[in-house]
Design a protein around this motif. Sequence first.
Motif, PDB file in Angstrom:
ATOM      1  N   ASP A  57       0.836  -1.196   0.000  1.00  0.00           N
ATOM      2  CA  ASP A  57       0.000   0.000   0.000  1.00  0.00           C
ATOM      3  C   ASP A  57       0.872   1.247   0.000  1.00  0.00           C
ATOM      4  O   ASP A  57       2.096   1.176  -0.163  1.00  0.00           O
ATOM      5  CB  ASP A  57      -0.966  -0.016   1.190  1.00  0.00           C
ATOM      6  CG  ASP A  57      -0.239  -0.071   2.536  1.00  0.00           C
ATOM      7  OD1 ASP A  57       0.933   0.346   2.608  1.00  0.00           O
ATOM      8  OD2 ASP A  57      -0.849  -0.534   3.519  1.00  0.00           O
ATOM      9  N   GLU A  59       1.886   3.081   2.285  1.00  0.00           N
ATOM     10  CA  GLU A  59       2.853   3.111   3.381  1.00  0.00           C
ATOM     11  C   GLU A  59       3.885   1.989   3.268  1.00  0.00           C
ATOM     12  O   GLU A  59       4.609   1.715   4.228  1.00  0.00           O
ATOM     13  CB  GLU A  59       2.132   2.998   4.725  1.00  0.00           C
ATOM     14  CG  GLU A  59       1.255   4.190   5.057  1.00  0.00           C
ATOM     15  CD  GLU A  59       0.654   4.090   6.444  1.00  0.00           C
ATOM     16  OE1 GLU A  59       0.879   5.024   7.239  1.00  0.00           O
ATOM     17  OE2 GLU A  59      -0.029   3.095   6.730  1.00  0.00           O
ATOM     18  N   ASP A  60       3.944   1.343   2.098  1.00  0.00           N
ATOM     19  CA  ASP A  60       4.869   0.239   1.836  1.00  0.00           C
ATOM     20  C   ASP A  60       4.626  -0.961   2.740  1.00  0.00           C
ATOM     21  O   ASP A  60       5.536  -1.760   2.987  1.00  0.00           O
ATOM     22  CB  ASP A  60       6.334   0.702   1.980  1.00  0.00           C
ATOM     23  CG  ASP A  60       6.734   1.692   0.903  1.00  0.00           C
ATOM     24  OD1 ASP A  60       6.182   1.592  -0.205  1.00  0.00           O
ATOM     25  OD2 ASP A  60       7.576   2.571   1.176  1.00  0.00           O
ATOM     26  N   LYS A  61       3.403  -1.110   3.204  1.00  0.00           N
ATOM     27  CA  LYS A  61       3.049  -2.290   3.986  1.00  0.00           C
ATOM     28  C   LYS A  61       2.558  -3.383   3.038  1.00  0.00           C
ATOM     29  O   LYS A  61       1.664  -3.139   2.225  1.00  0.00           O
ATOM     30  CB  LYS A  61       1.938  -1.961   4.989  1.00  0.00           C
ATOM     31  CG  LYS A  61       2.346  -0.990   6.083  1.00  0.00           C
ATOM     32  CD  LYS A  61       1.175  -0.690   7.010  1.00  0.00           C
ATOM     33  CE  LYS A  61       1.572   0.286   8.105  1.00  0.00           C
ATOM     34  NZ  LYS A  61       0.427   0.613   8.999  1.00  0.00           N
ATOM     35  N   LYS A 411      -6.920   3.954   0.104  1.00  0.00           N
ATOM     36  CA  LYS A 411      -5.825   4.313   1.016  1.00  0.00           C
ATOM     37  C   LYS A 411      -4.819   5.173   0.249  1.00  0.00           C
ATOM     38  O   LYS A 411      -3.739   4.736  -0.125  1.00  0.00           O
ATOM     39  CB  LYS A 411      -5.149   3.067   1.586  1.00  0.00           C
ATOM     40  CG  LYS A 411      -4.214   3.382   2.753  1.00  0.00           C
ATOM     41  CD  LYS A 411      -3.674   2.122   3.411  1.00  0.00           C
ATOM     42  CE  LYS A 411      -2.792   2.473   4.607  1.00  0.00           C
ATOM     43  NZ  LYS A 411      -2.265   1.269   5.292  1.00  0.00           N
ATOM     44  N   LYS A 413      -2.823   9.132  -0.244  1.00  0.00           N
ATOM     45  CA  LYS A 413      -2.012   9.979   0.629  1.00  0.00           C
ATOM     46  C   LYS A 413      -2.878  10.807   1.586  1.00  0.00           C
ATOM     47  O   LYS A 413      -2.399  11.287   2.601  1.00  0.00           O
ATOM     48  CB  LYS A 413      -1.120  10.895  -0.192  1.00  0.00           C
ATOM     49  CG  LYS A 413      -1.869  11.874  -1.092  1.00  0.00           C
ATOM     50  CD  LYS A 413      -0.897  12.721  -1.895  1.00  0.00           C
ATOM     51  CE  LYS A 413      -1.635  13.719  -2.793  1.00  0.00           C
ATOM     52  NZ  LYS A 413      -0.693  14.551  -3.578  1.00  0.00           N
ATOM     53  N   ALA A 416      -3.869   7.931   4.493  1.00  0.00           N
ATOM     54  CA  ALA A 416      -2.785   6.976   4.713  1.00  0.00           C
ATOM     55  C   ALA A 416      -2.826   6.349   6.092  1.00  0.00           C
ATOM     56  O   ALA A 416      -2.190   5.312   6.318  1.00  0.00           O
ATOM     57  CB  ALA A 416      -1.429   7.653   4.485  1.00  0.00           C
ATOM     58  N   ASN A 417      -3.560   6.939   7.024  1.00  0.00           N
ATOM     59  CA  ASN A 417      -3.577   6.441   8.398  1.00  0.00           C
ATOM     60  C   ASN A 417      -4.721   5.457   8.657  1.00  0.00           C
ATOM     61  O   ASN A 417      -5.004   5.128   9.810  1.00  0.00           O
ATOM     62  CB  ASN A 417      -3.692   7.606   9.389  1.00  0.00           C
ATOM     63  CG  ASN A 417      -2.441   8.484   9.396  1.00  0.00           C
ATOM     64  OD1 ASN A 417      -1.336   7.976   9.203  1.00  0.00           O
ATOM     65  ND2 ASN A 417      -2.619   9.775   9.591  1.00  0.00           N
TER      66      ASN A 417
END
Length: 450
Positions: A57, A59-61, A411, A413, A416-417
Amino acid sequence: MQNPNNSKIQRLISNIYVSQHTTERRISEISVEVEQHLLNDLKNCEAFSLALDESTDIEDKPQMAVFVRYVTSDVLVKEELLDLVELKDTTCGIDLKEALDTVLVKANAPKNKLVSIATNGATAMVGKHIGLMGLLNSDPTYPEFIPVHCVIHLEHLAAKHFNFPVVFKSVLEIVNYIRSNAKNHRQFKNFISELVLADKPSDLLFYCGVRWLFSSDVLYWFVELLEPIKCFLLEKQKTFEIFDDVNFLQDLLFLTDKDLTSKTFNHFPQMKKMIHNTNPTIQYDDHKIESYREKLQILFEDLQNRFKDLYVLKSSLAFLVNPFLFDIISHGCPIPENILKETSQFEIELLDLQEDQNLQMQHKTLALLDFWKMVPEVKYPQLKRISIKLISIFGSTYTCKSLFSTMKSVKSKYHANLTSEHLLQLLRISTTSLKPDFKKLASSVKNLSA
């Protein structure tokens, strides 16, 4: 009682202010309702298959999407998001296996009804020893299933044999010149609209690296508008010397066509049209023809190698599409052992089915799923059971790729949370075909407020 589809009522409801927390709570409640519906269907289905893919995603998760395709006893087919699992530090085979185990335990999925698992073919997915497929095959809690490598991904890999870098680079340069500049793009579209070209594209396509949008689409649209492109660039006083290169045009036409030896080009309409109508100066000598034949032969051999797993299912799928044409006496049972252990009853039922005149007539007029709905389970239990298993198989991981595209919008920017739980709820609601019981949800809210 008022009709909920009444536009006036809908307008009034849309004007009611709802707080963020209320919206969040309602999304969660709808998601839970859809999930319960899905889990109940999965528990009662006749067979199901899975499609798995992994992406990251914003956030690079790493996120692993698990889709389920299940078929009911009356041959109703559903494809739903079973879960979206956030992986930890690594995405090795053991990480994927642990994530899948958690998903199936959480869903209380009946593993004995699992027919097939489709993946994107990555090493972590298909490795025989430490990949997901190898680990699942060595796990006694999983039944013997059919592994499927996404056919879209296979096509993408096989297409690499048609390596014409000069052609592709030149086409992209011209396309980018027109599409990357807003003024040029606007003028080009107006130029095309003024020409009133029948059955021609109205624009050029940008190249996109995602696996389901192949470069062939970009090349095909370019060839269809080749002459207008030349005229437009001439007006812009922009020159590309590649247009004067006969080899470039020959290779471009070959790439965009879908019997080379006789040079009749019956299966190569773009080449045929260019030679006979548009540009008779383009001719193909024997050396050029032979080079194309060699590339096609290499492609053919590569396709046979890459699609060998699907060749195992070729007879099974032929039976599914038309059971009346399959010669079971000459070719034996078409179903692989991991789907059907005992074949004698299946063979007897198939012979009886082929003598059923009523079902033969219905097969000629009904679609595939509608036909198998009409096959009586009481008379043909084995045939019905096997057909349902075959229908449940995923052919690709397209649903996962489509989900990841949606995930980039959800999801973004600006959001993002989002927690993993809320992300899953939003994606489940946005992709589901199941209908929540809104009356039940509204009633529960009313009871809470009372």
